[in-house]
Design a protein around this motif. Structure first.
Motif, PDB file in Angstrom:
ATOM      1  N   LEU A 195       0.823  -1.208   0.000  1.00  0.00           N
ATOM      2  CA  LEU A 195       0.000   0.000   0.000  1.00  0.00           C
ATOM      3  C   LEU A 195       0.860   1.261   0.000  1.00  0.00           C
ATOM      4  N   PHE A 196       1.981   1.222   0.689  1.00  0.00           N
ATOM      5  CA  PHE A 196       2.879   2.375   0.712  1.00  0.00           C
ATOM      6  C   PHE A 196       3.341   2.724  -0.710  1.00  0.00           C
ATOM      7  N   PHE A 197       3.795   1.720  -1.452  1.00  0.00           N
ATOM      8  CA  PHE A 197       4.273   1.969  -2.818  1.00  0.00           C
ATOM      9  C   PHE A 197       3.117   2.332  -3.753  1.00  0.00           C
ATOM     10  N   LEU A 198       1.937   1.737  -3.520  1.00  0.00           N
ATOM     11  CA  LEU A 198       0.777   2.059  -4.346  1.00  0.00           C
ATOM     12  C   LEU A 198       0.353   3.502  -4.154  1.00  0.00           C
ATOM     13  N   LEU A 199       0.271   3.954  -2.906  1.00  0.00           N
ATOM     14  CA  LEU A 199      -0.090   5.342  -2.642  1.00  0.00           C
ATOM     15  C   LEU A 199       0.968   6.301  -3.175  1.00  0.00           C
ATOM     16  N   ALA A 200       2.237   5.896  -3.134  1.00  0.00           N
ATOM     17  CA  ALA A 200       3.302   6.735  -3.681  1.00  0.00           C
ATOM     18  C   ALA A 200       3.141   6.891  -5.191  1.00  0.00           C
ATOM     19  N   GLN A 201       2.786   5.810  -5.885  1.00  0.00           N
ATOM     20  CA  GLN A 201       2.592   5.886  -7.331  1.00  0.00           C
ATOM     21  C   GLN A 201       1.373   6.716  -7.703  1.00  0.00           C
ATOM     22  N   LEU A 202       0.356   6.718  -6.836  1.00  0.00           N
ATOM     23  CA  LEU A 202      -0.861   7.483  -7.089  1.00  0.00           C
ATOM     24  C   LEU A 202      -0.778   8.910  -6.552  1.00  0.00           C
ATOM     25  N   ASN A 203       0.396   9.306  -6.056  1.00  0.00           N
ATOM     26  CA  ASN A 203       0.594  10.625  -5.457  1.00  0.00           C
ATOM     27  C   ASN A 203      -0.391  10.905  -4.320  1.00  0.00           C
ATOM     28  N   MET A 204      -0.698   9.859  -3.555  1.00  0.00           N
ATOM     29  CA  MET A 204      -1.621   9.982  -2.422  1.00  0.00           C
ATOM     30  C   MET A 204      -0.938   9.669  -1.108  1.00  0.00           C
ATOM     31  N   LEU A 205       0.389   9.568  -1.145  1.00  0.00           N
ATOM     32  CA  LEU A 205       1.127   9.373   0.095  1.00  0.00           C
ATOM     33  C   LEU A 205       1.152  10.690   0.867  1.00  0.00           C
ATOM     34  N   ASP A 206       1.095  10.616   2.174  1.00  0.00           N
ATOM     35  CA  ASP A 206       1.020  11.800   3.027  1.00  0.00           C
ATOM     36  C   ASP A 206      -0.229  12.611   2.697  1.00  0.00           C
ATOM     37  N   SER A 207      -1.332  11.904   2.484  1.00  0.00           N
ATOM     38  CA  SER A 207      -2.607  12.525   2.150  1.00  0.00           C
ATOM     39  C   SER A 207      -3.690  11.976   3.061  1.00  0.00           C
ATOM     40  N   LEU A 208      -4.505  12.863   3.608  1.00  0.00           N
ATOM     41  CA  LEU A 208      -5.605  12.422   4.459  1.00  0.00           C
ATOM     42  C   LEU A 208      -6.632  11.627   3.660  1.00  0.00           C
ATOM     43  N   ILE A 209      -6.851  12.018   2.414  1.00  0.00           N
ATOM     44  CA  ILE A 209      -7.795  11.284   1.567  1.00  0.00           C
ATOM     45  C   ILE A 209      -7.280   9.872   1.291  1.00  0.00           C
ATOM     46  N   GLY A 210      -5.983   9.762   0.981  1.00  0.00           N
ATOM     47  CA  GLY A 210      -5.401   8.451   0.749  1.00  0.00           C
ATOM     48  C   GLY A 210      -5.514   7.558   1.975  1.00  0.00           C
ATOM     49  N   LEU A 211      -5.262   8.122   3.164  1.00  0.00           N
ATOM     50  CA  LEU A 211      -5.376   7.355   4.395  1.00  0.00           C
ATOM     51  C   LEU A 211      -6.817   6.934   4.647  1.00  0.00           C
ATOM     52  N   ALA A 212      -7.776   7.831   4.341  1.00  0.00           N
ATOM     53  CA  ALA A 212      -9.189   7.501   4.521  1.00  0.00           C
ATOM     54  C   ALA A 212      -9.598   6.349   3.601  1.00  0.00           C
ATOM     55  N   ILE A 213      -9.097   6.331   2.380  1.00  0.00           N
ATOM     56  CA  ILE A 213      -9.398   5.233   1.452  1.00  0.00           C
ATOM     57  C   ILE A 213      -8.855   3.914   1.987  1.00  0.00           C
ATOM     58  N   VAL A 214      -7.636   3.944   2.495  1.00  0.00           N
ATOM     59  CA  VAL A 214      -7.043   2.730   3.070  1.00  0.00           C
ATOM     60  C   VAL A 214      -7.865   2.251   4.265  1.00  0.00           C
ATOM     61  N   TYR A 215      -8.283   3.180   5.116  1.00  0.00           N
ATOM     62  CA  TYR A 215      -9.113   2.808   6.256  1.00  0.00           C
ATOM     63  C   TYR A 215     -10.409   2.140   5.790  1.00  0.00           C
TER      64      TYR A 215
END
Length: 280
Positions: free
Chosen positions: A127-147
């Protein structure tokens, strides 16, 4: 009907362990609230006693100097988005699995149930690498999607048991009257599963509010810190600055919303879990 002496002794014997367990759980929380109103000198001098005066400076310091207010807002955003997104995805999926019979529907349901058995820790690095590729790392929205995705199997499992008990005749009558499948889902099925929806929403909300490890991995800047990360930062600072009162105040701020939420919806949670167990 009067109870015999033996029955009274048996009941009393059962209650003793429960009473001891209740005190063991509540006392640290009570001690934490007392510490949040003490100065550092009082904490060191009398850690187990009451404060001489109830001082609110620790709360002010936590809110201003350590930006607990920003962290509370971040946690609210992540928790609300995660809980809503999880419901939006889970309700149609649970309805499709239960009502729309297609080839592989049982396998799909088994797959979702099996996902509950897989530890989330195994997905953190991908998930870390996936969010990095989607430019959603260090993003509250990205974290909410993971949750939301992390709690999706559990939510589907609970809602499916509720939907299975709704009489199909109600849906058939609505279809005869010309209601679309989406109308049946959102106007008939969803209102009838209110108890299940409230139950899973509250449980997911508490889970997201208290979550720490995924926030630690996927968030990098202090302005995006959730409440759990902010408290961890204060905890590390307290070892060197003796800001123990501020740490206790931060913990109190974090736990108060959970206590209020559970106190308000306690009956609904118990009712929903009981109904889900019976219906499932």
């Amino acid at each position: 009907m009067k109870l015999s002496i033996g029955e009274r002794v048996a009941r009393f014997g059962i209650r003793i362990p429960l009473l001891i367990w209740t005190l063991a759980v509540l006392y640290p929380i009570f001690w934490m609230f007392l510490g949040s109103f003490k100065t550092n000198a009082e904490i060191y001098a009398n850690p187990w006693g009451f404060p001489e005066t109830f001082n609110y400076q620790n709360f002010i310091t936590a809110w201003t100097e350590y930006n607990i207010g920003t962290s509370v807002l971040n946690s609210l955003i992540v928790t609300a988005l995660g809980a809503i997104l999880c419901l939006v995805l889970a309700i149609p999926t649970a309805y499709a699995i239960e009502r729309v019979r297609f080839k592989g529907s049982n396998f799909l349901f088994t797959l979702y149930i099996s996902a509950m058995m897989i530890p989330m820790v195994l997905a953190w690095i991908p998930l870390f690498f996936l969010l990095a590729q989607l430019n959603m790392l260090d993003s509250l929205i990205g974290l909410a999607i993971v949750y939301a995705l992390s709690q999706l199997p559990f939510t589907i499992f609970v809602l499916t048991s509720f939907i299975s008990t709704i009489p199909k005749s109600l849906e058939e009558s609505a279809a005869i009257d010309g209601m679309s499948p989406y109308g049946i889902l959102w106007k008939i099925v969803t209102p009838l599963t209110t108890s299940g929806i409230i139950t899973v929403t509250i449980m997911n909300t508490i889970q997201f509010w208290n979550e720490y490890f995924m926030a630690l991995i996927f968030l990098q800047t202090e302005t995006n810190y959730t409440l759990a990360l902010a408290i961890d930062y204060i905890s590390n600072e307290a070892q060197y600055t003796n800001a123990w009162g501020t740490l206790f105040a931060s913990l109190a701020i974090a736990i108060i919303p959970v206590i209020i939420l559970y106190a308000i919806f306690q009956r609904r949670i118990t009712k929903g879990m009981t109904e889900g167990a019976i219906k499932g």
